[in-house]
Design an enzyme around this catalytic site. Structure first.
Site, PDB file in Angstrom:
ATOM      1  N   ARG A  54       0.789  -0.908   0.313  1.00 21.99           N
ATOM      2  CA  ARG A  54      -0.015   0.501   0.026  1.00 21.99           C
ATOM      3  C   ARG A  54       0.757   1.042  -0.204  1.00 21.99           C
ATOM      4  O   ARG A  54       0.581   2.073  -0.596  1.00 21.99           O
ATOM      5  CB  ARG A  54      -0.629   0.237   1.320  1.00 21.99           C
ATOM      6  CG  ARG A  54      -1.270   1.036   1.345  1.00 21.99           C
ATOM      7  CD  ARG A  54      -2.653   1.374   2.597  1.00 21.99           C
ATOM      8  NE  ARG A  54      -2.647   0.744   3.565  1.00 21.99           N
ATOM      9  CZ  ARG A  54      -2.459   0.360   4.398  1.00 21.99           C
ATOM     10  NH1 ARG A  54      -1.692   1.414   5.048  1.00 21.99           N
ATOM     11  NH2 ARG A  54      -2.136  -1.009   5.549  1.00 21.99           N
ATOM     12  N   TYR A 106     -15.435  17.532 -15.414  1.00 25.32           N
ATOM     13  CA  TYR A 106     -15.713  16.099 -15.040  1.00 25.32           C
ATOM     14  C   TYR A 106     -17.059  15.463 -14.311  1.00 25.32           C
ATOM     15  O   TYR A 106     -16.611  16.834 -13.043  1.00 25.32           O
ATOM     16  CB  TYR A 106     -14.243  15.003 -14.890  1.00 25.32           C
ATOM     17  CG  TYR A 106     -14.797  13.789 -14.530  1.00 25.32           C
ATOM     18  CD1 TYR A 106     -15.119  12.722 -15.813  1.00 25.32           C
ATOM     19  CD2 TYR A 106     -14.886  13.059 -13.607  1.00 25.32           C
ATOM     20  CE1 TYR A 106     -15.880  11.578 -15.943  1.00 25.32           C
ATOM     21  CE2 TYR A 106     -15.254  11.760 -13.602  1.00 25.32           C
ATOM     22  CZ  TYR A 106     -15.689  11.112 -15.030  1.00 25.32           C
ATOM     23  OH  TYR A 106     -15.979   9.746 -14.609  1.00 25.32           O
ATOM     24  N   LYS A 203      -7.504   6.829 -19.085  1.00 26.32           N
ATOM     25  CA  LYS A 203      -8.145   7.564 -19.965  1.00 26.32           C
ATOM     26  C   LYS A 203      -6.973   7.529 -21.146  1.00 26.32           C
ATOM     27  O   LYS A 203      -6.262   5.901 -21.122  1.00 26.32           O
ATOM     28  CB  LYS A 203      -8.725   9.033 -20.223  1.00 26.32           C
ATOM     29  CG  LYS A 203      -9.914   9.313 -19.133  1.00 26.32           C
ATOM     30  CD  LYS A 203     -10.907   8.334 -19.377  1.00 26.32           C
ATOM     31  CE  LYS A 203     -11.982   8.370 -18.543  1.00 26.32           C
ATOM     32  NZ  LYS A 203     -12.457   9.895 -17.736  1.00 26.32           N
TER      33      LYS A 203
HETATM   34  C1  LIG Z   1     -12.757  10.163 -16.243  1.00 26.87           C
HETATM   35  C2  LIG Z   1     -11.881  11.471 -15.781  1.00 26.87           C
HETATM   36  C3  LIG Z   1     -12.269  11.678 -14.344  1.00 26.87           C
HETATM   37  C4  LIG Z   1     -12.606  10.440 -13.709  1.00 26.87           C
HETATM   38  O1  LIG Z   1     -11.427   9.245 -13.494  1.00 26.87           O
HETATM   39  P1  LIG Z   1     -11.606   8.017 -13.013  1.00 26.87           P
HETATM   40  O2  LIG Z   1     -10.375   7.425 -13.005  1.00 26.87           O
HETATM   41  O3  LIG Z   1     -12.403   7.811 -13.553  1.00 26.87           O
HETATM   42  O4  LIG Z   1     -12.039   8.303 -11.985  1.00 26.87           O
HETATM   43  C5  LIG Z   1     -11.189  12.749 -14.036  1.00 26.87           C
HETATM   44  N1  LIG Z   1     -11.609  13.911 -15.483  1.00 26.87           N
HETATM   45  C6  LIG Z   1     -11.571  13.464 -16.110  1.00 26.87           C
HETATM   46  C7  LIG Z   1     -10.929  14.594 -17.064  1.00 26.87           C
HETATM   47  C8  LIG Z   1     -12.038  12.408 -16.304  1.00 26.87           C
HETATM   48  O5  LIG Z   1     -12.479  12.436 -18.006  1.00 26.87           O
END
Ligand SMILES: *Cc1c(COP(=O)(O)O)cnc(C)c1O
Length: 398
Positions: A54, A106, A203
């Site tokens: 962790r 977001y 992403k």
């Molecule tokens: C998807 C996203 C998040 C959150 O990320 P997760 O990995 O889904 O928790 C934050 N900011 C933006 C711009 C995103 O597209």
């Protein structure tokens, strides 16, 4: 906090930074260290600080150094999701503290601000960050963070990171930039004065829609100590297998982003010429209101395109349901193309009047343009736009 093998240009660092061959057997790729604990040489004498995964794990450390190198930072910290990173960032705040945030964030970020941290007495002001003076006007004595996204979602609005960082610095406030949409290949907020960069690694950095992960990157060692404390104390650390998957993704980030950008530009130009399309939002188009600003702070314009169809929600939904290669799904940044309708999907939680006031019209469709062959993608959209046109005619007749 020395980053191993942090040399060369972006593409080179993406492949080497943070990584070394295995000292025992020469394995070229960083192994997935699936271990929860580490043997100590004597009581309270861990080797290289490895005690418990962790707190510190070699696979995660390799990724953390790699991401720091890609953003031009001194340190990185990886979390179980992008929101896990946002959570660690906010854990350092105490009741009464204030955050100035963009009003075009977001949805999950908005949710953790309003529905989680507001309950703990943290206060948030949401402003249009496309003008630095709105940020300046919202800063209070107890403001601790300025939190922005650029480009934003789904209208790709661009905020002037350097101007906002000047405003924040003048009042000794930290600037946090969510760089998920651009990726470090296209934009490096730390070089423009930001203090912390946040990523949803889910992403573009992961890039293959097969992992959920997040990161914070920065320069100040005191910030590192603080966020590392919350990473360990609150338990949101990224696991070794996911760390490995993201590390594999970052190696091809530059190649993928080049194709994402080329394809998105071609699609944006194609959409601009279609009679059913009322408006195209893409920072690379000359018609985009902040095209010059985007050009000055981004290397290229990214893989996200949104456009407004004339026939409203029905047309948008018909279009998004008629594609063959663009998969109907939320999320973004993978090699495969995705399509979605923000008014009924990612942004459905925002009341219609508020959505319209923010410029998010009913016929909006959002594309995450993948790296498939451009002819297939445009052919796919041609068919979908015909379907959308048929639906609009039927709605007009009725
Ligand atoms: C998807 C996203 C998040 C959150 O990320 P997760 O990995 O889904 O928790 C934050 N900011 C933006 C711009 C995103 O597209």
């Amino acid at each position: 906090m020395k980053i191993r093998n942090n040399h060369g240009e972006f593409e080179t660092r993406a492949i080497h930074a943070g990584q070394t061959s295995d000292p025992q057997n020469g394995a070229v790729m960083t192994p997935v260290y699936l271990t929860s604990t580490f043997e100590q040489d004597a009581p309270a004498q861990p080797r290289d600080g490895y005690e418990y995964s962790r707190t510190k794990n070699p696979t995660r450390l390799a990724l953390e150094e790699n991401l720091a190198a890609l953003e031009g930072g001194q340190w990185g910290l990886c979390f179980a999701s992008g929101l896990g990173a946002t959570n660690a960032l906010l854990d350092s705040l105490v009741p009464g503290d204030h955050v100035v945030a963009g009003n075009d964030l977001y949805g999950g970020t908005h949710r953790i601000f309003r529905q989680v941290f507001e309950r703990y007495g943290i206060r948030f002001s949401f402003v249009d960050t496309t003008e630095a003076r709105h940020v300046e006007a919202a800063i209070e004595k107890d403001t601790k963070l300025v939190y922005i996204e650029s480009p934003s979602n789904p209208l790709l609005r661009v905020s002037d990171i350097e101007a906002i960082s000047r405003v924040a610095k003048a009042r000794s406030k930290l600037l946090v930039v969510d760089n998920t949409f651009a990726s470090p290949y296209l934009q490096n907020p730390l070089a423009m004065g930001a203090d912390v960069v946040l990523h949803s690694l889910t992403k573009y950095l992961g890039g293959h829609s097969d992992v959920v992960a997040g990161a914070l990157v920065g320069n100040d060692p005191a910030l590192f100590e603080s966020y590392a404390f919350f990473q360990n104390s609150c338990g949101g650390s990224l696991d070794p297998m996911s760390s490995f998957l993201v590390l594999r993704g970052t190696k091809t980030l530059a190649l993928r982003m080049q194709r994402h950008c080329e394809n998105a530009m071609a699609i944006a130009r194609f959409l601009e010429d279609q009679p059913q399309v009322a408006r195209v939002h893409y920072p690379g188009l000359e018609s985009f209101p902040q095209h010059e600003l985007a050009k000055s702070q981004m290397r290229s314009f990214g893989g996200m395109v949104s456009f407004e169809l004339k026939g409203g929600v029905a047309a948008g939904e018909a279009c998004a349901s008629a594609t063959r290669y663009f998969c109907l799904a939320e999320s973004l940044g993978g090699v495969e193309s995705l399509i979605e309708t923000p008014p009924s999907m990612t942004h459905a939680a925002i009341p219609a009047a508020e959505r319209h006031a923010a410029g998010l019209e009913d016929g909006l469709v959002r594309l995450s343009v993948g790296v498939e062959h451009i002819d297939d993608l445009i052919g796919d959209l041609k068919v979908a736009l015909l379907k959308a046109a048929q639906v609009s005619e039927q709605t007009a007749d009725a």
